[in-house]
Design a protein around this motif. Sequence first.
Motif, mmCIF file in Angstrom:
data_model
loop_
_atom_site.group_PDB
_atom_site.id
_atom_site.type_symbol
_atom_site.label_atom_id
_atom_site.label_comp_id
_atom_site.label_asym_id
_atom_site.label_seq_id
_atom_site.Cartn_x
_atom_site.Cartn_y
_atom_site.Cartn_z
ATOM 1 N N LYS A 85 0.841 -1.203 0.000
ATOM 2 C CA LYS A 85 0.000 0.000 0.000
ATOM 3 C C LYS A 85 0.877 1.254 0.000
ATOM 4 C CE LYS A 85 -4.176 1.556 2.355
ATOM 5 N NZ LYS A 85 -5.019 1.388 3.525
ATOM 6 N N LEU A 88 1.859 1.927 -3.393
ATOM 7 C CA LEU A 88 0.755 2.293 -4.291
ATOM 8 C C LEU A 88 0.392 3.777 -4.224
ATOM 9 C CD1 LEU A 88 -1.591 -0.814 -3.956
ATOM 10 C CD2 LEU A 88 -0.027 -0.250 -5.809
ATOM 11 N N GLN A 245 -4.668 -3.677 -5.284
ATOM 12 C CA GLN A 245 -5.366 -2.543 -4.691
ATOM 13 C C GLN A 245 -6.814 -2.930 -4.426
ATOM 14 O OE1 GLN A 245 -4.617 0.654 -7.278
ATOM 15 N NE2 GLN A 245 -5.115 2.233 -5.808
ATOM 16 N N GLU A 246 -7.336 -2.486 -3.279
ATOM 17 C CA GLU A 246 -8.739 -2.763 -3.029
ATOM 18 C C GLU A 246 -9.611 -1.723 -3.748
ATOM 19 O OE1 GLU A 246 -9.752 -2.064 1.056
ATOM 20 O OE2 GLU A 246 -7.754 -1.397 1.490
ATOM 21 N N ASP A 247 -10.859 -2.082 -3.982
ATOM 22 C CA ASP A 247 -11.780 -1.149 -4.631
ATOM 23 C C ASP A 247 -12.372 -0.200 -3.600
ATOM 24 O OD1 ASP A 247 -11.329 -2.226 -7.086
ATOM 25 O OD2 ASP A 247 -12.855 -3.765 -6.816
ATOM 26 N N LYS B 12 -18.842 7.300 -1.276
ATOM 27 C CA LYS B 12 -18.115 6.035 -1.391
ATOM 28 C C LYS B 12 -18.936 4.910 -0.769
ATOM 29 C CE LYS B 12 -14.691 3.173 -2.099
ATOM 30 N NZ LYS B 12 -14.315 2.766 -3.453
ATOM 31 N N TYR B 14 -19.058 0.704 -0.049
ATOM 32 C CA TYR B 14 -18.314 -0.561 0.001
ATOM 33 C C TYR B 14 -19.323 -1.704 -0.069
ATOM 34 C CZ TYR B 14 -14.155 1.935 1.650
ATOM 35 O OH TYR B 14 -13.089 2.772 1.761
ATOM 36 N N LEU B 63 -5.730 6.300 -3.949
ATOM 37 C CA LEU B 63 -5.545 4.919 -3.530
ATOM 38 C C LEU B 63 -6.832 4.113 -3.720
ATOM 39 C CD1 LEU B 63 -3.150 3.391 -2.325
ATOM 40 C CD2 LEU B 63 -3.936 4.034 -0.068
ATOM 41 N N LYS B 64 -7.951 4.826 -3.671
ATOM 42 C CA LYS B 64 -9.254 4.187 -3.875
ATOM 43 C C LYS B 64 -10.064 5.063 -4.827
ATOM 44 C CE LYS B 64 -9.837 2.097 0.608
ATOM 45 N NZ LYS B 64 -10.255 2.300 1.976
ATOM 46 N N PRO B 65 -10.918 4.454 -5.646
ATOM 47 C CA PRO B 65 -11.779 5.289 -6.493
ATOM 48 C C PRO B 65 -13.048 5.692 -5.737
ATOM 49 C CG PRO B 65 -12.070 2.980 -7.041
ATOM 50 C CD PRO B 65 -11.081 3.025 -5.906
ATOM 51 N N LYS B 86 -0.120 11.582 -8.042
ATOM 52 C CA LYS B 86 0.809 10.862 -7.156
ATOM 53 C C LYS B 86 2.231 11.412 -7.228
ATOM 54 C CE LYS B 86 -1.666 6.453 -7.059
ATOM 55 N NZ LYS B 86 -1.625 5.031 -7.433
ATOM 56 N N LEU B 93 0.453 7.025 5.430
ATOM 57 C CA LEU B 93 -0.752 6.221 5.637
ATOM 58 C C LEU B 93 -0.968 5.952 7.119
ATOM 59 C CD1 LEU B 93 -0.018 3.694 2.792
ATOM 60 C CD2 LEU B 93 -1.903 5.316 2.789
ATOM 61 N N SER B 95 -1.678 3.099 8.578
ATOM 62 C CA SER B 95 -0.858 1.953 8.979
ATOM 63 C C SER B 95 -0.172 1.414 7.740
ATOM 64 C CB SER B 95 -1.717 0.872 9.617
ATOM 65 O OG SER B 95 -2.672 0.433 8.703
ATOM 66 N N SER B 96 1.135 1.449 7.784
ATOM 67 C CA SER B 96 1.901 0.876 6.680
ATOM 68 C C SER B 96 3.243 0.453 7.241
ATOM 69 C CB SER B 96 2.090 1.882 5.547
ATOM 70 O OG SER B 96 2.850 2.972 5.998
#
Lengths: 247, 314
Positions: A85, A88, A245-247, B12, B14, B63-65, B86, B93, B95-96
């Motif tokens: 991540k 990314l 990558q998650e959606d 958003k 899920y 990172l997410k759409p 980017k 982040l 947590s990374s």
Amino acid sequence: MAATYQLFLANLKILYRDRTALFWNLIIPVIIYSALSVIPIKRLTGNIVYKDFVLPGMITYVIMQGGIYSLAYWMVDLRTRGVIKRFLVTPITIPALVLGALASRLAVMLVQIALLTLIGVFIFHATFSSNYISTIILILLGGGIFLNIGLLISNFASSYQSASPITAAIGLPLTFLGNIFIPTSLFPHSIQIVSGFLPITYLADGLRQAYLYPFDFSKIGFDMLILLVWFVVLLLFTFSVFRLQED
Amino acid sequence: MQNVIEVEGLKKFYPLAKKNENGEKEFQAVKGTSFFVKKGEIFGILGPNGAGKTTTLEILECLKPQTEGNITVLGVDNKTHPGEIKKRIGVQLQSSDYLPYLTLGELLDLFSSLYKGTQKSTDLLALVNLVDKEHEQVKSLSGGQKQRFTIATSLVNKPEILFLDEPTTGLDPSARRNLWMLIKQINETGITIVLTTHYMEEAEFLCNRVAIMDKGKILEIDEPKKLIERLSKTTQLSFLVSKPIDHDIFKNAPGVTEIYSEFPKITLEISSLDHIGSIVNLLKQHSIDFSGFVVKTATLEDVYLDLTGHSFEE
């Protein structure tokens, strides 16, 4: 490409500095091969002595293990710890990121194979027919197939706990039915049919052709063709389903 | 001032593994939020866990759409040109982790290789006060040092916007304050900062503007001071008296809006801190013996409570 190259170098550094993994990747295959070579089996099948039969088999095994076990667990580990991540959110593309990891695993495979071959030839006097080009083509095709399978496992496994049974379910049949340590000609006909569908069977057979006999395209070409088909199919499948990558 | 981020109608969803109790197949994490971030400011998104802060931030970081809505970051559409965004942002982040067995210097060099026009790893380590750790691995760092290193990795490309997702969560008070000073220092170089936090004190200290978020919605956006001033009750003054007193003495006192009395404690709501002096004088004029004098000003927590009707912990 610069980013992929830097990731490739970083992965190599990690593999070199992780002494436990280095021991299991390099030393253990040599110990297993050495133990199998001194087993007093003269011939299992045809005119091939066992130490000659098992050297290409052991090489096939390390190629499979490098993809199915090492790469799959590595990718699952990086994903669950959030390492992927972190990459990314940078401009690096997913293919470049994956290619860096694959190239380093392939480099380790080449070192493993070179080490096994040198020990086989110079210590156990195993046969090596110097078919370098065929050998390299087969290693690249085999590496490509099993690294792809490793990527797919990491794609479907959300954790170590789920990766473990998947790798076992795939790795064990390939090990026993793939003509690696035991000739499949000794098995019942029905099992030989199953074996005929596995890519590892053609990798082991192709490497045996390359290691033990003078170059004969009519024999080795068929193994290469089957491996190429497997590689292309798996590559297309990986491209269509692989997600970092998650959606 | 120029807007560097513009968000309009962000939603958003899920997918849920199975229908929830309302029969829905999707969970809506962000429910149509709109806001902008000005160049050079520290913009905070404040809210409890599950408010939708991280989802919002990760969408801005490409990172997410998003499911719905339009977003531009530095004038670039996040759906069509995420790679361009980017290149120009830095991200820490929530947590990374990092590749193992590599030193801090090697990791910074690796991240630098992913961009063009980068800062020297030694300069970045100096900025976050980790020069002496250059040849050590991340696993040897304390929590505060690791967070500072994470910020260093997010600055390798000289970003125009730095995103920090709960940068001080899990840190002890001293490490937290050190990080606040570092964030201020980075902002003073001209970098716009967008951060999420669930610490009110952090938002009040660091942010020029704060968006208060709850259950996927932004309830209010403004400067922390203005949000507090908007409350009807902003300052409370309380003290203990030695004998019961007549409340009428406060009726004409300047700035006093409410009086609560439960002997021996008297509490006054006052409109501004400026009136404290005159109230003390009033007590002296009437020879009232008082002690335990406490002044409590409203905080963002009171703003949150006022907006949502519940506290952060609920």
